[in-house]
Design an enzyme around this catalytic site. Sequence first.
Site, short mmCIF file in Angstrom:
data_model
loop_
_atom_site.label_atom_id
_atom_site.label_comp_id
_atom_site.label_asym_id
_atom_site.label_seq_id
_atom_site.Cartn_x
_atom_site.Cartn_y
_atom_site.Cartn_z
N ARG A 4 0.85 -1.19 0.00
CA ARG A 4 0.00 0.00 0.00
C ARG A 4 0.88 1.23 0.00
O ARG A 4 1.80 1.33 0.81
CB ARG A 4 -0.86 0.04 1.27
CG ARG A 4 -1.93 -0.97 1.32
CD ARG A 4 -3.00 -0.63 2.32
NE ARG A 4 -2.52 -0.24 3.64
CZ ARG A 4 -3.31 0.19 4.61
NH1 ARG A 4 -4.61 0.29 4.41
NH2 ARG A 4 -2.83 0.50 5.79
N THR A 28 -1.46 7.48 -0.20
CA THR A 28 -2.76 7.36 -0.88
C THR A 28 -3.53 6.13 -0.43
O THR A 28 -4.74 6.03 -0.67
CB THR A 28 -2.55 7.23 -2.41
OG1 THR A 28 -1.84 6.01 -2.66
CG2 THR A 28 -1.74 8.40 -2.96
N ASP A 67 0.67 -3.77 12.21
CA ASP A 67 1.07 -4.14 10.85
C ASP A 67 1.37 -5.64 10.82
O ASP A 67 2.34 -6.11 11.41
CB ASP A 67 2.33 -3.34 10.46
CG ASP A 67 2.68 -3.56 9.00
OD1 ASP A 67 2.75 -2.58 8.25
OD2 ASP A 67 2.90 -4.74 8.61
N ASP A 103 4.86 -6.77 9.47
CA ASP A 103 5.96 -6.49 10.41
C ASP A 103 5.94 -7.46 11.59
O ASP A 103 6.99 -7.93 12.03
CB ASP A 103 5.86 -5.05 10.92
CG ASP A 103 6.32 -4.04 9.88
OD1 ASP A 103 7.03 -4.42 8.94
OD2 ASP A 103 5.95 -2.86 10.01
C1 PRP Z 1 -1.19 -4.94 4.30
C2 PRP Z 1 -2.03 -6.20 4.38
C3 PRP Z 1 -2.85 -6.13 3.13
C4 PRP Z 1 -3.08 -4.64 2.97
C5 PRP Z 1 -4.47 -4.35 3.45
O1 PRP Z 1 -0.13 -5.12 3.45
O2 PRP Z 1 -1.29 -7.37 4.50
O3 PRP Z 1 -2.21 -6.65 1.98
O4 PRP Z 1 -2.11 -3.99 3.81
O5 PRP Z 1 -4.78 -3.04 3.20
P1 PRP Z 1 -5.91 -2.57 2.18
O6 PRP Z 1 -7.09 -3.45 2.44
O7 PRP Z 1 -6.12 -1.15 2.56
O8 PRP Z 1 -5.38 -2.71 0.79
P2 PRP Z 1 1.01 -4.01 3.24
O9 PRP Z 1 0.67 -3.14 2.08
O10 PRP Z 1 1.28 -3.34 4.54
O11 PRP Z 1 2.25 -4.88 2.78
P3 PRP Z 1 3.05 -6.03 3.56
O12 PRP Z 1 2.16 -7.22 3.68
O13 PRP Z 1 4.21 -6.28 2.66
O14 PRP Z 1 3.46 -5.49 4.91
N1 URA Z 2 -2.35 -3.56 7.02
C1 URA Z 2 -1.97 -4.04 8.22
O1 URA Z 2 -1.02 -4.82 8.33
N2 URA Z 2 -2.65 -3.62 9.30
C2 URA Z 2 -3.68 -2.77 9.24
O2 URA Z 2 -4.27 -2.45 10.28
C3 URA Z 2 -4.05 -2.30 7.97
C4 URA Z 2 -3.37 -2.72 6.87
#
Ligand code: PRP
Ligand code: URA
Length: 212
Positions: free
Chosen positions: A107, A111, A203, A206
Site C-alpha cells: 500500500r 494514498t 502491521d 511487520d
Molecule cells: C497490508 C495487508 C494487506 C493490505 C491491506 O499489506 O497485508 O495486503 O495492507 O490493506 P488494504 O485493504 O487497505 O489494501 P502491506 O501493504 O502493509 O504490505 P506487507 O504485507 O508487505 O506489509
Molecule cells: N495492514 C496491516 O497490516 N494492518 C492494518 O491495520 C491495515 C493494513
Amino acid sequence: MKDYPNVTIFNHPLIKHKIAILRDKETSMKEFRELIEEITTLMTYESFKDVPTEEKTVTTPLETCVQQVIVDNSVVIVPILRAGLGMVNGVHVLFPSARVGHIGMYRNEETLEPCEYYCKLPEGIADKFVIVVDPMLATGGSACDAIDLLKKRGCTKIKVMAIIGAPEGVTKLAETHPDVDVYVSTLDRCLNENGYILPGLGDAGDRLFGTK
Ligand code: PRP
Ligand code: URA
C-alpha cells in the site's frame, strides 16, 4: 455494516480466543506466526464446505465401499505478499497438495492505493478453486485488485480469507465482487486516519516477519 450474502463473519469462541492473543502487542513473533496459521486452519475448515468431491472405491478390512474424496489438485492458494504468506501453511494443513500462486502488493502509505510488484500463478489456475489469503482487509484495495488480476487470468471460483476486516474493506470487497465468497474471522470497528484497522493488531507483515 449491512449484511452481504457473499460475506461470512466467524463468531466462534476458539477463533475469538486466538484473536485476543494475536492482538496483544506483547505476543512474540513466533506465537503470532503460529496463531495466524491456527486461525487460518480453523477458517479453512469452514470456508471449504463446498469443495468439490468425487467418488472413490475403498476396501476396508471388511468390505468395499464408495467414499467421497476431494478432487486432487483442485485448490490453489494465493497469498498477497507479504503478510498473506503467514496464512499459507494454515491452508496447506488441510490441502497439502494445493499449489501456491503469489501476488505482491504494497500500500502506498499516503494514498493507501495498492501497488502490484509481483505476480506468479500456477498454470491452469483458471479452472481451480482459488483462495486468496491476507490477514488484513483494511480499505479492501489490495484484495479487490488481486481479484481483478485473477479474473483477468480467467478465474471464476474465487474465495477470500482475511483474519481481521474493517467494515470499509469488507463493504468494498462485497460490493465490487459479489461473485466472490469472503470469509473474515473478526469484523473490527473502523480504520484510523492512516488506514490502520482499529482495534486491529498493527502491521501484520511487520509482526510476522519482525521488520519493526
Ligand atoms: C497490508 C495487508 C494487506 C493490505 C491491506 O499489506 O497485508 O495486503 O495492507 O490493506 P488494504 O485493504 O487497505 O489494501 P502491506 O501493504 O502493509 O504490505 P506487507 O504485507 O508487505 O506489509
Ligand atoms: N495492514 C496491516 O497490516 N494492518 C492494518 O491495520 C491495515 C493494513
